[in-house]
Design a protein around this motif. Sequence first.
Motif, short mmCIF file in Angstrom:
data_model
loop_
_atom_site.label_atom_id
_atom_site.label_comp_id
_atom_site.label_asym_id
_atom_site.label_seq_id
_atom_site.Cartn_x
_atom_site.Cartn_y
_atom_site.Cartn_z
N LYS A 66 -27.40 65.80 13.39
CA LYS A 66 -28.42 66.57 12.67
C LYS A 66 -29.71 66.50 13.49
CE LYS A 66 -30.73 67.47 8.39
NZ LYS A 66 -31.88 67.81 9.22
N VAL A 78 -30.12 75.72 20.65
CA VAL A 78 -29.80 74.99 19.41
C VAL A 78 -30.95 74.07 19.00
CG1 VAL A 78 -27.31 75.10 19.76
CG2 VAL A 78 -28.58 73.09 20.57
N GLN A 110 -33.63 70.63 11.29
CA GLN A 110 -32.66 71.72 11.36
C GLN A 110 -31.37 71.30 10.67
OE1 GLN A 110 -34.10 72.10 15.69
NE2 GLN A 110 -32.46 73.59 15.46
N LYS A 111 -30.39 72.20 10.68
CA LYS A 111 -29.15 71.80 10.03
C LYS A 111 -28.18 71.15 11.02
CE LYS A 111 -27.27 76.50 10.12
NZ LYS A 111 -25.99 77.07 9.87
N GLU A 112 -27.08 70.66 10.46
CA GLU A 112 -26.10 69.96 11.30
C GLU A 112 -25.41 70.88 12.29
OE1 GLU A 112 -24.63 66.99 7.78
OE2 GLU A 112 -23.10 67.97 9.02
N ILE A 113 -25.12 70.33 13.47
CA ILE A 113 -24.26 71.07 14.41
C ILE A 113 -23.28 70.09 15.05
CG2 ILE A 113 -25.95 72.85 14.97
CD1 ILE A 113 -26.35 71.35 17.66
N THR A 114 -22.25 70.64 15.64
CA THR A 114 -21.27 69.83 16.37
C THR A 114 -21.40 70.15 17.85
OG1 THR A 114 -19.77 70.07 14.50
CG2 THR A 114 -18.81 69.29 16.56
N ILE A 115 -21.42 69.10 18.66
CA ILE A 115 -21.47 69.32 20.11
C ILE A 115 -20.35 68.54 20.77
CG2 ILE A 115 -23.96 69.74 20.21
CD1 ILE A 115 -24.30 66.89 21.21
N ILE A 170 -20.95 65.09 15.49
CA ILE A 170 -21.64 65.89 14.49
C ILE A 170 -23.03 65.28 14.37
CG2 ILE A 170 -21.67 66.69 12.10
CD1 ILE A 170 -18.65 66.29 12.05
#
Lengths: 218, 218
Positions: free
Chosen positions: B196, B173, B200-205, B194
């Motif tokens: 950023k 990621v 890159q774009k946003e992701i949730t971990i 959430i």
Amino acid sequence: MPSEQVENYLKNIYKLQTVEEKVTTSLLSEKLEISSASVSEMIKKLAEEGTLKHTPYKGVELTKEGEKLALKIIRRHRLWEMFLVQVLHFQWDEIDEEAEKFEHIMSQKMEDKIDKVLHYPTMDPHGDPIPQRNGTIKPNSAYPLSDAKKSTTVRVVRVSDTSSELLQYLSSVGIVLHKKIFVKECLRFDNSLIIKIHGQKEITISNKIAMNIFVEKI
Amino acid sequence: MPSEQVENYLKNIYKLQTVEEKVTTSLLSEKLEISSASVSEMIKKLAEEGTLKHTPYKGVELTKEGEKLALKIIRRHRLWEMFLVQVLHFQWDEIDEEAEKFEHIMSQKMEDKIDKVLHYPTMDPHGDPIPQRNGTIKPNSAYPLSDAKKSTTVRVVRVSDTSSELLQYLSSVGIVLHKKIFVKECLRFDNSLIIKIHGQKEITISNKIAMNIFVEKI
DNA sequence: TTTATAGTTTAGGTTAACCTAAACTATAAA
DNA sequence: TTTATAGTTTAGGTTAACCTAAACTATAAA
């Protein structure tokens, strides 16, 4: 996965087989500095596991399987020695002892990475051939300097790696891999050799030292 | 010269001491996956040898001597990890396991050669500090990403090195050392974040993943 | 053909690190 | 203040690789 100790037995049996006609339990006992009772036990175990055959009083012989394992260890040992010299800049007399430990814990991945970094070498720093991944090993056609004829010129292609004192001495007098040596005289008295190392002056070396330097005709 | 097993005990005690208030025999038993009876025995032995003190029900504590030995092993582990990445081009998720074996057989000479080849590094590939030869170690001021406040930007300085699956995921990621991360939102429900990742774009971990990423305020 | 010697094996023991099962005990929560 | 639980220890056992001492046996030299 054989234990470290088993690996050492197999490696030493393989090496002894190339030099002696019979590899007896007592010869092994001497080499490994382990009592012959213990060696006998271990040989029994290895025979049961199928890595060797033992004919009492005739010596042991590695099976295909055992030879494959032995060559694997020798490959790892020699690759590691090469790596120590080329990447970590060790001297050639310091590496055998280090490699004794590392040969047993090298993973396949590690072996491959080192092989690649070194550009797939075929010789270790003492001139010993490195077995290839598929288990083939190039037999060494060299003979000991002590057998060289008078008045011939030969090239050093391998040096016995077991004594760091010897290796230090050889470096100090200028005997290194690929050096040309002219054999001037062999003393009848004790088989000492008078030699001329290419680009240097004459020196005399004992028969015992000459037996540990391996050369090829030029 | 402590045995490999003793070295593992000391290393793990040291590491646990930085995280837990009490390092009990049973905690060690769990970490090392060795029965508590065996751990108890070993602790007794180590206490006799003077590398640690054990106050039953209160936990163990390394002595000066014990800490010195532990730091030596950790230094060798992390130097070796660095070496695997920089010289042999291993991925950061492949190195912990390899280093577990090598840390125990590295001689002083080897340690020094590697240190030199790497130009005396102070961090390993996961961002953990490498103890210096004199035994000092730079304490890490980083905190877990899971503790970062909403709407702040932080920088990744260290990543937990124990799971290669986690490390692979993070690479995939785009979470690597020194990356900037903007914390957009923390979900009340399960503490998922959430974020950023810079560029890159946003992701949730998940919270669990966030707990294993260590960051500093920018 | 005998016999010394080299090679081998057996018997009985050690050590470090591990195990399970069971007993014990300090601490913290009820 | 009691008691459940977490933490600890003891008892008795295993395993791999080693050891010494002593007995055995094939081979080669006399």
